[in-house]
Design a protein around this motif. Structure first.
Motif, PDB file in Angstrom:
ATOM      1  N   HIS A   1      57.427 101.706  19.891  1.00 16.11           N
ATOM      2  CA  HIS A   1      56.738 102.996  19.793  1.00 16.11           C
ATOM      3  C   HIS A   1      55.777 103.017  18.592  1.00 16.11           C
ATOM      4  CE1 HIS A   1      59.371 104.748  22.849  1.00 16.11           C
ATOM      5  NE2 HIS A   1      60.399 104.249  22.194  1.00 16.11           N
ATOM      6  N   ARG A   2      56.163 102.337  17.528  1.00 16.94           N
ATOM      7  CA  ARG A   2      55.295 102.284  16.346  1.00 16.94           C
ATOM      8  C   ARG A   2      53.936 101.689  16.688  1.00 16.94           C
ATOM      9  NH1 ARG A   2      54.008  98.109  13.348  1.00 16.94           N
ATOM     10  NH2 ARG A   2      55.706  96.844  14.206  1.00 16.94           N
ATOM     11  N   LEU A   3      53.937 100.637  17.476  1.00 20.01           N
ATOM     12  CA  LEU A   3      52.667 100.000  17.871  1.00 20.01           C
ATOM     13  C   LEU A   3      51.832 100.965  18.699  1.00 20.01           C
ATOM     14  CD1 LEU A   3      53.967  96.441  18.854  1.00 20.01           C
ATOM     15  CD2 LEU A   3      53.002  97.173  16.678  1.00 20.01           C
ATOM     16  N   ALA A   4      52.488 101.752  19.552  1.00 22.77           N
ATOM     17  CA  ALA A   4      51.754 102.714  20.378  1.00 22.77           C
ATOM     18  C   ALA A   4      51.094 103.781  19.520  1.00 22.77           C
ATOM     19  CB  ALA A   4      52.715 103.355  21.388  1.00 22.77           C
ATOM     20  N   VAL A   5      51.794 104.254  18.496  1.00 22.35           N
ATOM     21  CA  VAL A   5      51.216 105.251  17.593  1.00 22.35           C
ATOM     22  C   VAL A   5      50.048 104.649  16.824  1.00 22.35           C
ATOM     23  CG1 VAL A   5      51.649 106.681  15.555  1.00 22.35           C
ATOM     24  CG2 VAL A   5      53.360 106.565  17.379  1.00 22.35           C
ATOM     25  N   GLU A   6      50.225 103.441  16.305  1.00 18.78           N
ATOM     26  CA  GLU A   6      49.159 102.790  15.542  1.00 18.78           C
ATOM     27  C   GLU A   6      47.942 102.499  16.402  1.00 18.78           C
ATOM     28  OE1 GLU A   6      50.885  99.336  13.744  1.00 18.78           O
ATOM     29  OE2 GLU A   6      52.025 100.486  12.260  1.00 18.78           O
ATOM     30  N   ALA A   7      48.167 102.215  17.683  1.00 22.31           N
ATOM     31  CA  ALA A   7      47.051 101.890  18.580  1.00 22.31           C
ATOM     32  C   ALA A   7      46.093 103.062  18.742  1.00 22.31           C
ATOM     33  CB  ALA A   7      47.584 101.457  19.938  1.00 22.31           C
TER      34      ALA A   7
ATOM     35  N   GLU B   1      46.556  94.968  18.102  1.00 24.71           N
ATOM     36  CA  GLU B   1      45.281  94.504  18.654  1.00 24.71           C
ATOM     37  C   GLU B   1      45.411  94.172  20.137  1.00 24.71           C
ATOM     38  OE1 GLU B   1      45.414  94.411  14.451  1.00 24.71           O
ATOM     39  OE2 GLU B   1      46.723  93.316  15.880  1.00 24.71           O
ATOM     40  N   GLN B   2      46.503  93.491  20.504  1.00 18.84           N
ATOM     41  CA  GLN B   2      46.721  93.153  21.912  1.00 18.84           C
ATOM     42  C   GLN B   2      46.949  94.422  22.739  1.00 18.84           C
ATOM     43  OE1 GLN B   2      47.989  90.042  23.861  1.00 18.84           O
ATOM     44  NE2 GLN B   2      46.545  88.911  22.597  1.00 18.84           N
ATOM     45  N   LEU B   3      47.680  95.367  22.181  1.00 13.73           N
ATOM     46  CA  LEU B   3      47.943  96.609  22.902  1.00 13.73           C
ATOM     47  C   LEU B   3      46.657  97.382  23.143  1.00 13.73           C
ATOM     48  CD1 LEU B   3      49.908  98.641  24.116  1.00 13.73           C
ATOM     49  CD2 LEU B   3      50.326  99.540  21.819  1.00 13.73           C
ATOM     50  N   VAL B   4      45.834  97.495  22.127  1.00 11.11           N
ATOM     51  CA  VAL B   4      44.556  98.203  22.273  1.00 11.11           C
ATOM     52  C   VAL B   4      43.683  97.516  23.315  1.00 11.11           C
ATOM     53  CG1 VAL B   4      42.391  98.780  21.100  1.00 11.11           C
ATOM     54  CG2 VAL B   4      44.576  99.188  19.950  1.00 11.11           C
TER      55      VAL B   4
END
Length: 415
Positions: free
Chosen positions: A238-244, A349-352
């Protein structure tokens, strides 16, 4: 083949009246099996003993309020207590589980439910405990591996040795994805029979609803929206989703779930200046999730590890494509570009990039729903019936062939 095998489902991962969403994936598989009318089943779902029920003690007190016996979705369920000592708890958990549950199994048999097979879920500690019980009561055993039991816990030497022993004792092991079956072989956690029975999705419960109507019902604005579903733990991403969101202007994020990272994630959203674009929705009942999936545009699941996550199938059934890490069984579900985009690495970066690529080529929600149609419960249900019927018939044949003692019992039978 004996008529209507009696199945005893054994797992700590099972819903209760105080934790209705706990282990819902295990309950769903059993409910789908029971709709066939071809088996009888009861559930033993042990919970750790805790002496106090006051709310100040949080989750422990909540678990302490679990009734000893109840009906969960029409299925008789028992919750025997087991003692989990601090510090050494995980090392002795299989034995504690078996000791705590043995009396309940004995009572069930005395009252007429002389079950034909134990259906255990989660290899450690549940599967190991079930192997001890199966040996004591002389019953066939099936153990289903679910994900982190193999991908995480099996990385530790002592649990791995115990899982290997349980696998040798089990008549059949089940993996919920081909990837998980491969991991079991790599750890040498293999029974005589190893089956892959993937999770399914209830295509009636999870429907592709009109997106505008779903957003209106939830009060969501008309904006591209990501949804992140799961326990609020670092491993779920979830942290990666927020940062994205900092690199996805105009996108919103709905976070569904609860857990220890709740305040950390809210603080992160405020610090990054994206709090107004993040909705923390808490835990939501399964019957309400169709609206949330349908209102969203993309499910994001940047997990560190997975078995065969139900949230992917649920989203697809609602016409919502998926951006996820290529771990566990996820590539087996997102096997067509129409279903989403996989990430090789678990980075912001990959998520974005994956979200932008999927959004850029457009979403065909009807086609996504059609793809999900391949993942109903029929294959898993049929596979379970074959396994349980085979084991129950073989066990009945062995019992019939045993010589009996003067009192009419088979020599060595536990009483």
């Amino acid at each position: 083949m004996i008529p209507r095998p009696k199945v005893l489902l054994f797992s700590t991962l099972y819903p209760s009246s105080v934790r209705p969403g706990h282990g819902s994936f295990v309950a769903t598989r059993l409910q789908q099996l029971l709709t066939t009318g071809a088996v009888e089943a009861k559930v033993v779902a042990p919970v750790p003993w805790f002496p106090l029920r006051h709310t100040r003690f949080g989750e422990y007190a909540r678990i302490a309020r679990t009734p000893a016996h109840e009906s969960v979705d029409g299925i008789e369920t028992w919750h025997p207590r087991y003692l989990l000592p601090p510090r050494i708890g995980m090392s002795v958990a299989p034995l504690a589980l078996a000791l705590g549950a043995a009396g309940t199994l004995r009572q069930l048999m005395a009252r007429g439910f002389d079950f034909d097979v134990i259906d255990a879920h989660y290899y450690y500690p549940d599967g190991v405990a079930a192997a001890l019980l199966a040996r004591h009561f002389d019953k066939p055993l099936v153990i289903t591996a679910r994900g982190s039991d193999i991908n995480l816990i099996a990385g530790h030497a002592l649990p791995r040795r115990m899982m290997r022993w349980a696998a040798r004792r089990a008549d059949t092991s089940i993996a919920v994805s081909a990837a998980l079956a491969g991991a079991m072989r790599a750890h040498e956690i293999v029974s005589e029979h190893l089956e892959v029975l993937r999770n399914g999705v209830d295509l009636d419960r999870f429907q592709c609803l009109p997106q505008a109507a779903a957003r209106l019902r939830l009060g969501w604005p008309e904006a591209p929206t990501l949804i992140s579903v799961g326990n609020l733990l670092e491993s779920k991403g979830h942290r990666l989703a927020v940062e994205a969101l900092t690199a996805l202007p105009g996108f919103r994020l709905c976070v569904v779930g609860s857990g220890p990272d709740d305040e950390t994630l809210k603080s992160l959203a405020r610090r990054l200046g994206v709090a107004e674009r993040v909705a923390f929705c808490g835990r939501i009942a399964q019957q309400e999730m169709s609206s949330h999936y349908s209102a969203a545009d993309i499910l994001v699941l940047p997990s560190l590890r997975e078995g065969a996550p139900n949230v992917v199938l649920e989203a697809l059934a609602c016409g919502t494509p998926v951006v996820a890490t290529a771990v566990g069984g996820i590539p087996e579900f997102v096997s067509d570009p129409i279903a989403g985009q996989l990430m090789a690495d678990r980075t912001v970066e990959q998520l974005v990039g994956a979200v932008q690529a999927l959004w850029g080529r457009g979403v065909d929600r009807a086609a996504v729903r059609s793809h999900a149609g391949c993942f109903g419960w029929s294959d898993a249900t049929r596979g379970q019936l074959e396994v349980f019927s085979r084991l129950a018939a073989a066990h009945a044949g062995r019992r019939a062939a045993r010589p009996t003692s003067d009192d009419g019992t088979a020599p060595g039978t536990q009483t």
